[in-house]
Enzyme design. Sequence first.
Site, PDB file in Angstrom:
ATOM      1  N   PRO A  94      52.332  77.722  64.335  1.00 49.90           N
ATOM      2  CA  PRO A  94      51.340  78.636  63.908  1.00 49.90           C
ATOM      3  C   PRO A  94      51.520  80.006  63.886  1.00 49.90           C
ATOM      4  O   PRO A  94      52.349  80.451  64.706  1.00 49.90           O
ATOM      5  CB  PRO A  94      50.339  78.282  65.190  1.00 49.90           C
ATOM      6  CG  PRO A  94      50.658  76.932  65.733  1.00 49.90           C
ATOM      7  CD  PRO A  94      52.115  76.736  65.422  1.00 49.90           C
ATOM      8  N   THR A  95      51.011  80.637  62.783  1.00 49.02           N
ATOM      9  CA  THR A  95      51.143  82.229  62.751  1.00 49.02           C
ATOM     10  C   THR A  95      50.644  82.795  63.980  1.00 49.02           C
ATOM     11  O   THR A  95      49.455  82.640  64.201  1.00 49.02           O
ATOM     12  CB  THR A  95      50.678  82.902  61.578  1.00 49.02           C
ATOM     13  OG1 THR A  95      51.234  81.905  60.627  1.00 49.02           O
ATOM     14  CG2 THR A  95      50.927  84.230  61.327  1.00 49.02           C
ATOM     15  N   GLY A  96      51.100  83.836  64.709  1.00 51.68           N
ATOM     16  CA  GLY A  96      50.756  84.154  65.884  1.00 51.68           C
ATOM     17  C   GLY A  96      50.978  83.841  67.396  1.00 51.68           C
ATOM     18  O   GLY A  96      50.555  84.271  68.354  1.00 51.68           O
ATOM     19  N   CYS A  97      51.833  82.553  67.292  1.00 50.73           N
ATOM     20  CA  CYS A  97      52.316  82.288  68.325  1.00 50.73           C
ATOM     21  C   CYS A  97      53.923  82.582  68.399  1.00 50.73           C
ATOM     22  O   CYS A  97      54.682  82.351  67.786  1.00 50.73           O
ATOM     23  CB  CYS A  97      52.359  80.596  68.382  1.00 50.73           C
ATOM     24  SG  CYS A  97      50.962  79.869  68.581  1.00 50.73           S
ATOM     25  N   VAL A  98      54.275  83.562  69.517  1.00 48.71           N
ATOM     26  CA  VAL A  98      55.550  84.131  69.457  1.00 48.71           C
ATOM     27  C   VAL A  98      56.424  83.161  70.103  1.00 48.71           C
ATOM     28  O   VAL A  98      55.998  82.611  70.978  1.00 48.71           O
ATOM     29  CB  VAL A  98      55.505  85.511  70.193  1.00 48.71           C
ATOM     30  CG1 VAL A  98      56.781  86.217  70.168  1.00 48.71           C
ATOM     31  CG2 VAL A  98      54.305  86.108  69.460  1.00 48.71           C
TER      32      VAL A  98
END
Lengths: 110, 145, 102
Positions: free
Chosen positions: A106-110
């Site tokens: 997911p975009t936003g999971c570092v």
Amino acid sequence: MAYQMNGSTVEHDEEGYITDLGAWNKELADLIAADENIEMTDEHWEVVNFLREYYEEYQIAPAVRVLIKAIKKTMGKDKGNNKYLYTLFPYGPAKQACKIAGLPKPTGCV
Amino acid sequence: MSEQEQEFSGSDVQKKFLYLNRRAPYGTIYALESLEVVLIGAAFDQDVSLAFLDDGVYQLLKGQDTKAIGMKNFSPTYRALGDYEVTKLYVEKESLEERGLSIDDLMEITYEDEDDDWAEKPSIQLVNRSEFAAIMAAQDVILSF
Amino acid sequence: MSVLHTVNKSPFEKAAFESCLKHTGPGDAVLLIEDGVYAAVKGTAVADRIAGGNGAVSLYALGPDLAARGITESAVIETVKVVDYGGFVDLITEYDVSQAWL
């Protein structure tokens, strides 16, 4: 690194996300889930299918809080909450369910 | 970072962030990078807005189809910004006009207003060039792409 | 000798398109690719630079790059011919030499 399925191989990255999104199918989902110690039920499939539809529409795997909010909107607050989704996917509904759904991290999971 | 931890709440101070987009979508990586930073940054609960001027307005054109050039079409992702609570997209009117475009050539991008019974509202606001200086002056941070 | 000129930069961002037009001769062709295709659109601030041409220079734009950017063929100036990748190759072979305005 690759998943082995019926004699064919599907490449994945170092965290287990498949690299060719087109290579996904339901058997592969079951295989990835087993790798994550998850036995797929209808409830799991509901979330996985939701994620795949979200990706199809917006071309991104949503961040966990976006996923929870979106599920709350379409399936109600009994399912759109942290507890329910973390019970299904203990290592994170976005990360783990996206992996099973054959989507990128997911975009936003570092 | 775990998914819980990314609900970052280390600071109560909310700052105004403006992402200023001036590049066309596929010729360089700027547009895609900007969008990714916006989505990642949206987890930090700040007051975020996006500006599209000069060639940046091309990012929002509807009907983009990248199959034949073998690149990912990321234009549908702008329509997910509302889910990330990014609801202010300022588009410069003169930049559209210089390119033979109007707001009708842009994608429909909306958000649901929590404070107004989840009414669906447009995210794109047309802004005159003369108004942009004031928008920039009102920010704490401007990120340029 | 005739020259195939390619322009891959937006006419609003770089001077490549303008410089290219100033350096073409009769019998040359200009092929707009990548962000260069924005110069092929009707009604822009630079549309007169193409529409005002005397026909001595042939104008082309690459279809896949137009489609990627959401530009329909009906939005392209009539004197610009839209070509696909095969047409791109044909142009390369048809002209004696190519010059890329990067």
